[in-house]
Scaffold this motif. Sequence first.
Motif, PDB file in Angstrom:
ATOM      1  N   LEU A   1      14.905  -2.954  -5.983  1.00  0.00           N
ATOM      2  CA  LEU A   1      14.198  -4.035  -5.303  1.00  0.00           C
ATOM      3  C   LEU A   1      14.931  -5.365  -5.441  1.00  0.00           C
ATOM      4  O   LEU A   1      14.905  -6.179  -4.521  1.00  0.00           O
ATOM      5  N   SER A   2      15.623  -5.564  -6.563  1.00  0.00           N
ATOM      6  CA  SER A   2      16.459  -6.763  -6.694  1.00  0.00           C
ATOM      7  C   SER A   2      17.598  -6.705  -5.690  1.00  0.00           C
ATOM      8  O   SER A   2      17.968  -7.719  -5.097  1.00  0.00           O
ATOM      9  N   GLY A   3      18.149  -5.509  -5.478  1.00  0.00           N
ATOM     10  CA  GLY A   3      19.212  -5.334  -4.490  1.00  0.00           C
ATOM     11  C   GLY A   3      18.730  -5.625  -3.084  1.00  0.00           C
ATOM     12  O   GLY A   3      19.396  -6.330  -2.318  1.00  0.00           O
ATOM     13  N   ILE A   4      17.559  -5.100  -2.726  1.00  0.00           N
ATOM     14  CA  ILE A   4      16.998  -5.366  -1.401  1.00  0.00           C
ATOM     15  C   ILE A   4      16.768  -6.860  -1.225  1.00  0.00           C
ATOM     16  O   ILE A   4      17.120  -7.433  -0.193  1.00  0.00           O
ATOM     17  N   SER A   5      16.192  -7.485  -2.254  1.00  0.00           N
ATOM     18  CA  SER A   5      15.926  -8.929  -2.177  1.00  0.00           C
ATOM     19  C   SER A   5      17.204  -9.711  -1.940  1.00  0.00           C
ATOM     20  O   SER A   5      17.232 -10.638  -1.126  1.00  0.00           O
ATOM     21  N   SER A   6      18.256  -9.345  -2.633  1.00  0.00           N
ATOM     22  CA  SER A   6      19.537 -10.034  -2.480  1.00  0.00           C
ATOM     23  C   SER A   6      20.131  -9.801  -1.093  1.00  0.00           C
ATOM     24  O   SER A   6      20.661 -10.728  -0.475  1.00  0.00           O
TER      25      SER A   6
ATOM     26  N   CYS B   1      10.832  -0.245  -8.659  1.00  0.00           N
ATOM     27  CA  CYS B   1      12.148  -0.032  -9.285  1.00  0.00           C
ATOM     28  C   CYS B   1      12.940  -1.336  -9.258  1.00  0.00           C
ATOM     29  O   CYS B   1      13.467  -1.716  -8.203  1.00  0.00           O
ATOM     30  N   ASN B   2      13.007  -2.001 -10.379  1.00  0.00           N
ATOM     31  CA  ASN B   2      13.575  -3.343 -10.441  1.00  0.00           C
ATOM     32  C   ASN B   2      14.988  -3.435  -9.854  1.00  0.00           C
ATOM     33  O   ASN B   2      15.272  -4.337  -9.077  1.00  0.00           O
TER      34      ASN B   2
ATOM     35  N   SER C   1       0.848  -1.179   0.000  1.00  0.00           N
ATOM     36  CA  SER C   1       0.000   0.000   0.000  1.00  0.00           C
ATOM     37  C   SER C   1       0.890   1.238   0.000  1.00  0.00           C
ATOM     38  O   SER C   1       1.827   1.340   0.798  1.00  0.00           O
ATOM     39  N   GLY C   2       0.626   2.167  -0.916  1.00  0.00           N
ATOM     40  CA  GLY C   2       1.352   3.430  -0.933  1.00  0.00           C
ATOM     41  C   GLY C   2       2.701   3.391  -1.617  1.00  0.00           C
ATOM     42  O   GLY C   2       3.499   4.316  -1.443  1.00  0.00           O
ATOM     43  N   THR C   3       2.964   2.338  -2.399  1.00  0.00           N
ATOM     44  CA  THR C   3       4.249   2.227  -3.097  1.00  0.00           C
ATOM     45  C   THR C   3       4.033   1.857  -4.560  1.00  0.00           C
ATOM     46  O   THR C   3       2.941   1.441  -4.959  1.00  0.00           O
ATOM     47  N   CYS C   4       5.086   1.978  -5.350  1.00  0.00           N
ATOM     48  CA  CYS C   4       5.018   1.599  -6.766  1.00  0.00           C
ATOM     49  C   CYS C   4       4.902   0.085  -6.916  1.00  0.00           C
ATOM     50  O   CYS C   4       4.251  -0.396  -7.842  1.00  0.00           O
ATOM     51  N   SER C   5       5.557  -0.666  -6.036  1.00  0.00           N
ATOM     52  CA  SER C   5       5.402  -2.123  -6.086  1.00  0.00           C
ATOM     53  C   SER C   5       4.000  -2.470  -5.598  1.00  0.00           C
ATOM     54  O   SER C   5       3.434  -1.767  -4.764  1.00  0.00           O
ATOM     55  N   LYS C   6       3.439  -3.529  -6.143  1.00  0.00           N
ATOM     56  CA  LYS C   6       2.061  -3.900  -5.816  1.00  0.00           C
ATOM     57  C   LYS C   6       1.980  -5.129  -4.920  1.00  0.00           C
ATOM     58  O   LYS C   6       1.053  -5.263  -4.145  1.00  0.00           O
ATOM     59  N   LEU C   7       2.944  -6.035  -5.052  1.00  0.00           N
ATOM     60  CA  LEU C   7       2.951  -7.275  -4.276  1.00  0.00           C
ATOM     61  C   LEU C   7       4.368  -7.620  -3.867  1.00  0.00           C
ATOM     62  O   LEU C   7       5.325  -7.296  -4.569  1.00  0.00           O
ATOM     63  N   ILE C   8       4.463  -8.323  -2.736  1.00  0.00           N
ATOM     64  CA  ILE C   8       5.738  -8.891  -2.308  1.00  0.00           C
ATOM     65  C   ILE C   8       5.489 -10.367  -2.030  1.00  0.00           C
ATOM     66  O   ILE C   8       4.632 -10.714  -1.221  1.00  0.00           O
TER      67      ILE C   8
ATOM     68  N   SER D   1       7.653   3.034   2.045  1.00  0.00           N
ATOM     69  CA  SER D   1       8.531   2.702   0.920  1.00  0.00           C
ATOM     70  C   SER D   1       8.444   1.206   0.695  1.00  0.00           C
ATOM     71  O   SER D   1       7.845   0.484   1.502  1.00  0.00           O
ATOM     72  N   CYS D   2       9.054   0.735  -0.363  1.00  0.00           N
ATOM     73  CA  CYS D   2       9.071  -0.713  -0.598  1.00  0.00           C
ATOM     74  C   CYS D   2       9.787  -1.460   0.538  1.00  0.00           C
ATOM     75  O   CYS D   2       9.273  -2.479   1.005  1.00  0.00           O
ATOM     76  N   PRO D   3      10.941  -0.963   1.025  1.00  0.00           N
ATOM     77  CA  PRO D   3      11.566  -1.647   2.157  1.00  0.00           C
ATOM     78  C   PRO D   3      10.672  -1.649   3.403  1.00  0.00           C
ATOM     79  O   PRO D   3      10.561  -2.658   4.102  1.00  0.00           O
ATOM     80  N   ASP D   4      10.013  -0.525   3.670  1.00  0.00           N
ATOM     81  CA  ASP D   4       9.107  -0.445   4.815  1.00  0.00           C
ATOM     82  C   ASP D   4       7.935  -1.407   4.636  1.00  0.00           C
ATOM     83  O   ASP D   4       7.531  -2.068   5.594  1.00  0.00           O
ATOM     84  N   GLN D   5       7.405  -1.507   3.425  1.00  0.00           N
ATOM     85  CA  GLN D   5       6.312  -2.435   3.165  1.00  0.00           C
ATOM     86  C   GLN D   5       6.761  -3.880   3.389  1.00  0.00           C
ATOM     87  O   GLN D   5       6.003  -4.700   3.900  1.00  0.00           O
TER      88      GLN D   5
END
Length: 84
Positions: free
Chosen positions: A35-40, A31-32, A6-13, A65-69
């Motif tokens: 987000l790939s960096g965070i995932s790694s 942002c691919n 919610s509230g970010t460009c990414s829609k699902l995790i 943010s995506c990390p917060d989500q």
Amino acid sequence: MQYKTSGTCSKLIDFEIDGDTITSVAFTGGCNGNLSGISSLVRGMKVDDAIAKLKGIKCGMKETSCPDQFARALEAYKSKSENE
């Protein structure tokens, strides 16, 4: 587990956890590269450590943010696991 953001460009995790260790994370949208960096970076990390590092990060003027989500997704996972 799948978490709708919610509230970010990414829609699902989508993420998987073995015991208390994150084994995989994939974001849909956003942002691919970042987000790939965070995932790694979080792969192999303990759930509580990832929450501590990512919770509260904001993206620009947004309240999240995506990390917060992802931290919120991990908290939801922990809450669900504790109630089972």
